[in-house]
Scaffold this motif. Structure first.
Motif, mmCIF file in Angstrom:
data_model
loop_
_atom_site.group_PDB
_atom_site.id
_atom_site.type_symbol
_atom_site.label_atom_id
_atom_site.label_comp_id
_atom_site.label_asym_id
_atom_site.label_seq_id
_atom_site.Cartn_x
_atom_site.Cartn_y
_atom_site.Cartn_z
ATOM 1 N N GLN A 135 0.824 -1.197 0.000
ATOM 2 C CA GLN A 135 0.000 0.000 0.000
ATOM 3 C C GLN A 135 0.871 1.265 0.000
ATOM 4 O O GLN A 135 1.925 1.301 0.633
ATOM 5 N N HIS A 136 0.396 2.288 -0.749
ATOM 6 C CA HIS A 136 1.021 3.615 -0.861
ATOM 7 C C HIS A 136 2.295 3.600 -1.701
ATOM 8 O O HIS A 136 2.962 4.647 -1.806
ATOM 9 N N GLN A 137 2.659 2.467 -2.314
ATOM 10 C CA GLN A 137 3.806 2.460 -3.207
ATOM 11 C C GLN A 137 3.367 2.700 -4.643
ATOM 12 O O GLN A 137 2.196 2.539 -4.994
ATOM 13 N N ASP A 138 4.330 3.092 -5.498
ATOM 14 C CA ASP A 138 4.017 3.341 -6.900
ATOM 15 C C ASP A 138 3.742 2.033 -7.627
ATOM 16 O O ASP A 138 4.298 0.980 -7.291
ATOM 17 N N ALA A 139 2.870 2.111 -8.620
ATOM 18 C CA ALA A 139 2.469 0.923 -9.372
ATOM 19 C C ALA A 139 3.366 0.755 -10.587
ATOM 20 O O ALA A 139 3.670 1.730 -11.286
ATOM 21 N N VAL A 181 -6.177 -0.691 -10.645
ATOM 22 C CA VAL A 181 -6.692 0.613 -10.200
ATOM 23 C C VAL A 181 -5.591 1.658 -10.223
ATOM 24 O O VAL A 181 -5.767 2.770 -10.730
ATOM 25 N N SER A 182 -4.449 1.325 -9.688
ATOM 26 C CA SER A 182 -3.343 2.287 -9.647
ATOM 27 C C SER A 182 -2.846 2.625 -11.040
ATOM 28 O O SER A 182 -2.503 3.789 -11.323
ATOM 29 N N LEU A 183 -2.804 1.642 -11.926
ATOM 30 C CA LEU A 183 -2.355 1.910 -13.286
ATOM 31 C C LEU A 183 -3.379 2.722 -14.058
ATOM 32 O O LEU A 183 -3.024 3.591 -14.870
ATOM 33 N N LEU A 184 -4.663 2.483 -13.823
ATOM 34 C CA LEU A 184 -5.711 3.159 -14.572
ATOM 35 C C LEU A 184 -5.850 4.621 -14.159
ATOM 36 O O LEU A 184 -6.067 5.499 -15.006
ATOM 37 N N HIS A 185 -5.706 4.914 -12.872
ATOM 38 C CA HIS A 185 -5.912 6.270 -12.374
ATOM 39 C C HIS A 185 -4.604 6.985 -12.042
ATOM 40 O O HIS A 185 -4.640 8.166 -11.658
ATOM 41 N N GLY A 186 -3.478 6.303 -12.163
ATOM 42 C CA GLY A 186 -2.209 6.945 -11.879
ATOM 43 C C GLY A 186 -2.036 7.323 -10.420
ATOM 44 O O GLY A 186 -1.495 8.390 -10.103
ATOM 45 N N ILE A 187 -2.470 6.453 -9.501
ATOM 46 C CA ILE A 187 -2.398 6.717 -8.069
ATOM 47 C C ILE A 187 -1.560 5.623 -7.407
ATOM 48 O O ILE A 187 -1.340 4.554 -8.008
ATOM 49 N N PRO A 188 -1.074 5.843 -6.170
ATOM 50 C CA PRO A 188 -0.329 4.776 -5.479
ATOM 51 C C PRO A 188 -1.220 3.577 -5.182
ATOM 52 O O PRO A 188 -2.448 3.630 -5.309
ATOM 53 N N ARG A 189 -0.589 2.493 -4.764
ATOM 54 C CA ARG A 189 -1.327 1.269 -4.444
ATOM 55 C C ARG A 189 -2.324 1.530 -3.317
ATOM 56 O O ARG A 189 -1.986 2.168 -2.314
ATOM 57 N N THR A 190 -3.538 1.036 -3.482
ATOM 58 C CA THR A 190 -4.595 1.257 -2.485
ATOM 59 C C THR A 190 -4.644 0.174 -1.418
ATOM 60 O O THR A 190 -5.349 0.338 -0.430
ATOM 61 N N ALA A 191 -3.933 -0.931 -1.591
ATOM 62 C CA ALA A 191 -3.964 -2.028 -0.626
ATOM 63 C C ALA A 191 -2.684 -2.844 -0.768
ATOM 64 O O ALA A 191 -1.910 -2.673 -1.723
ATOM 65 N N THR A 192 -2.482 -3.724 0.200
ATOM 66 C CA THR A 192 -1.336 -4.633 0.206
ATOM 67 C C THR A 192 -1.810 -6.044 -0.126
ATOM 68 O O THR A 192 -2.811 -6.509 0.428
ATOM 69 N N LEU A 201 1.853 -16.227 -11.061
ATOM 70 C CA LEU A 201 1.196 -15.043 -11.597
ATOM 71 C C LEU A 201 1.710 -14.767 -12.995
ATOM 72 O O LEU A 201 2.780 -15.233 -13.403
ATOM 73 N N LEU A 202 0.936 -13.970 -13.721
ATOM 74 C CA LEU A 202 1.354 -13.388 -14.988
ATOM 75 C C LEU A 202 1.334 -11.883 -14.816
ATOM 76 O O LEU A 202 0.302 -11.307 -14.434
ATOM 77 N N ALA A 203 2.460 -11.244 -15.072
ATOM 78 C CA ALA A 203 2.607 -9.804 -14.853
ATOM 79 C C ALA A 203 2.558 -9.068 -16.179
ATOM 80 O O ALA A 203 3.136 -9.514 -17.182
ATOM 81 N N LEU A 204 1.862 -7.933 -16.173
ATOM 82 C CA LEU A 204 1.781 -7.039 -17.328
ATOM 83 C C LEU A 204 2.348 -5.694 -16.902
ATOM 84 O O LEU A 204 1.805 -5.037 -16.006
ATOM 85 N N MET A 205 3.448 -5.278 -17.521
ATOM 86 C CA MET A 205 4.127 -4.053 -17.115
ATOM 87 C C MET A 205 3.297 -2.814 -17.450
ATOM 88 O O MET A 205 2.320 -2.869 -18.202
ATOM 89 N N LYS A 206 3.683 -1.701 -16.829
ATOM 90 C CA LYS A 206 2.899 -0.466 -16.903
ATOM 91 C C LYS A 206 2.757 0.036 -18.339
ATOM 92 O O LYS A 206 1.653 0.398 -18.779
ATOM 93 N N GLU A 207 3.846 0.059 -19.099
ATOM 94 C CA GLU A 207 3.784 0.549 -20.479
ATOM 95 C C GLU A 207 2.942 -0.369 -21.357
ATOM 96 O O GLU A 207 2.170 0.096 -22.196
ATOM 97 N N ASP A 208 3.099 -1.672 -21.164
ATOM 98 C CA ASP A 208 2.293 -2.612 -21.946
ATOM 99 C C ASP A 208 0.815 -2.516 -21.573
ATOM 100 O O ASP A 208 -0.061 -2.736 -22.414
ATOM 101 N N PHE A 209 0.529 -2.213 -20.311
ATOM 102 C CA PHE A 209 -0.865 -2.048 -19.891
ATOM 103 C C PHE A 209 -1.524 -0.889 -20.638
ATOM 104 O O PHE A 209 -2.688 -0.997 -21.075
ATOM 105 N N LYS A 210 -0.824 0.211 -20.807
ATOM 106 C CA LYS A 210 -1.400 1.353 -21.518
ATOM 107 C C LYS A 210 -1.673 1.030 -22.979
ATOM 108 O O LYS A 210 -2.665 1.493 -23.551
ATOM 109 N N ASN A 211 -0.821 0.221 -23.586
ATOM 110 C CA ASN A 211 -0.984 -0.086 -25.006
ATOM 111 C C ASN A 211 -1.983 -1.200 -25.277
ATOM 112 O O ASN A 211 -2.617 -1.217 -26.340
#
Length: 543
Positions: A135-139, A181-192, A201-211
């Motif tokens: 929580q409260h960290q950058d996404a 949520v954090s990636l969509l609204h550009g806010i820090p993490r809302t939970a832990t 898990l399968l991870a999708l990075m921030k830049e790939d998420f936007k595209n």
């Protein structure tokens, strides 16, 4: 110094050489830590071992009792998903699309989105009790859960303790995603988010998420916000609460005649909000049919319904405790009187025994002594002759004394539950209780025994967790809705009363038609074959 080619050989700077060695050492240590962290899924390759040269490995495989559960992704698939996206070939991307396209977490997306996800997703493994996002960290990424379970917690300030405490919001399992949520609204993490066990898990990075995925996620987000705005219950929520509602909400669609809730079907602890379509609540009642003098009589059979209480029952229920207490007090008084009488009798016996004791000793007669305890620490010894004094209570020897031990036997005073057989001529009928139109809601905890909710037309619903609604219970609105539903929905007795009225009306209608037909002189040659098929197919037949 001159080389063979005529050029001077350039010597490396000692500082650069040391930096190069230190970098290689750090890379080797990072590789070792990576292997240790991923040892859980790396060792699964031994399950598919087919070699013939390693005898020890073959013996271990043969002695292994129970094989591991089949993995959704093999070790080759995971290695391919760890390969950088820009180095994957078209053939590898097609293979990854075939593999992850059928996963539960990707079923919500169309095929063209799945193909793009196959090209840019990476495999991640986390062991038990590992924190994935805090929580409260950058996404930096969005995560899809392939297997395993994670808990979602949030730091909330406790007014009583005057400190921040961690509370559990929910649990996510295979097929869920988090971090959007954090990636969509550009806010820090809302939970832990913390793992419970081994998680893949399968991870999708921030830049790939936007595209790739931002447009699809934004569409789902707008759909939930539009559904919440259709109900006035959520007008008082602020932007943060609405955002949390969009996170926990589920959108469900149901076909005609599909069960929404009941009979073990439906999402537990969720409240249903009908967005479109119509659904009905159906309840089953059991009726005992008795025929007397050519007429059917009906009685409701339901062992769970308590009988109606009369005034006598109420008097016994609420005033019986006082009567029992008075009777117990009278019994205590009679017991004390009886003990006083027995004490006086014992004292007289004691006096008589003391007088006759000397004469018996002088005569040389030895009698057998008996011990009697009288409400105290004193023990009175009586001879065999005086112990034979008759008393008010009858003494019986149940078992003769023996030096050998006996098996203990327990006699239960609780009667066994008697299973009553079902009555004869018991029939089950299904009654329509009510109809839910768009804008209706259910699932607040109302009585659902012998009830189910079935779609009359294609239905779209928004589902919200009940615990989330109760945490935002403004003006006690959700409890009032539950109370309203419990009062307005007919009970089983009301349904049975309506059932009997419908049966009586049907009997009266059939009798009236028979009377009119019997008084007519004309002969009616009309048969069922003269009725068109379209009408006969639409008739509701009572089976």
């Amino acid at each position: 110094m001159t080389g063979r080619g005529g050029g001077a050989k350039k010597e490396l700077d000692p500082e650069q050489l040391m930096k190069k060695k230190f970098r290689a050492k750090c890379l080797f240590r990072a590789l070792g830590r990576l292997v240790m962290a991923n040892a859980h899924w790396l060792i699964e390759d031994s399950e598919n071992y087919e070699g013939l040269e390693n005898v020890k490995r073959r013996v271990q495989q043969a002695m292994r009792g129970k094989p591991k559960k089949k993995q959704l992704l093999s070790i080759n698939d995971k290695a391919l998903l760890n390969k950088p996206a820009n180095e994957r070939t078209e053939q590898e991307k097609k293979y990854i699309y075939r593999i992850i396209g059928g996963l539960k977490c990707f079923k919500r997306y169309p095929n063209h989105v799945k193909k793009k996800l196959a090209a840019v997703t990476y495999f991640k493994y986390y062991g038990p009790c590992r924190t994935i996002v805090r929580q409260h960290q950058d996404a930096h990424a969005l995560y899809f859960i392939v297997s395993g379970e994670v808990t979602v917690t949030q730091m909330v300030f406790d007014e009583l303790l005057q400190q921040y405490v961690s509370i559990e919001i929910g649990v996510m399992q295979s097929g869920d995603l988090f971090g959007e949520v954090s990636l969509l609204h550009g806010i820090p993490r809302t939970a832990t988010v913390t793992t419970v066990g081994h998680c893949e898990l399968l991870a999708l990075m921030k830049e790939d998420f936007k595209n790739v995925l931002q447009a699809s996620v934004q569409k789902q987000w707008d759909e939930v916000k539009r559904a919440m705005s259709a109900f006035t219950y959520f007008d008082g929520l602020d932007e943060v609460a609405r955002r949390e509602g969009c996170i926990v909400a589920k959108m469900k669609s149901y076909e005609q005649n599909e069960t929404l809730l009941g009979d073990g079907v439906g999402v537990a602890n969720f409240v249903y909000f009908v967005l479109s379509g119509r659904c009905q609540m159906i309840e089953s009642i059991q009726v005992v049919v008795t025929t007397r003098l050519g007429r059917d009589f009906y009685s409701l059979y339901d062992p769970y319904i308590p009988p109606d209480e009369s005034e006598q029952d109420l008097d016994t229920k609420y005033f019986g405790a006082y009567n029992n207490r008075r009777e117990s007090r009278d019994s205590v008084e009679s017991t004390s009187q009886r003990k006083s009488i027995e004490r006086k009798r014992t004292e007289s016996i004691l006096k008589n025994s003391s007088l006759s004791k000397q004469s018996k000793h002088s005569e040389g007669n030895k009698g057998e002594s008996v011990q009697i305890s009288v409400d105290g620490p004193e023990i009175i010894e009586l001879s065999a002759s005086t112990a034979a004094v008759p008393s008010t209570q009858e003494n019986r020897v149940l078992l003769d004394p023996t030096e050998q031990g006996r098996n203990s036997h327990r006699m239960s005073v609780i009667p066994e539950a008697i299973v009553e057989p079902l009555p004869q001529n018991l029939r089950t009928y299904f009654m329509q209780v009510c109809i839910f139109n768009p804008g209706s809601s259910f699932g607040f905890g109302e009585n659902m025994r012998d009830r189910r909710i079935v779609a009359l037309t294609p239905v779209d619903c928004m589902l919200l967790p009940k615990i989330w609604l109760l945490q935002r219970n403004t003006a006690n609105i959700w409890t009032r809705i539950q109370h309203y539903l419990d009062k307005k929905i007919p009970t089983k007795k009301d349904l049975f009363k309506q059932f009997v009225e419908d049966r009586r009306w049907q009997e009266f209608r059939d009798q009236m038609v028979d009377d009119v037909v019997s008084r007519s002189n004309t002969v009616n040659w009309t048969s069922v074959h003269d009725v068109p098929y379209s009408i006969r197919m639409e008739e509701m037949l009572d089976i």
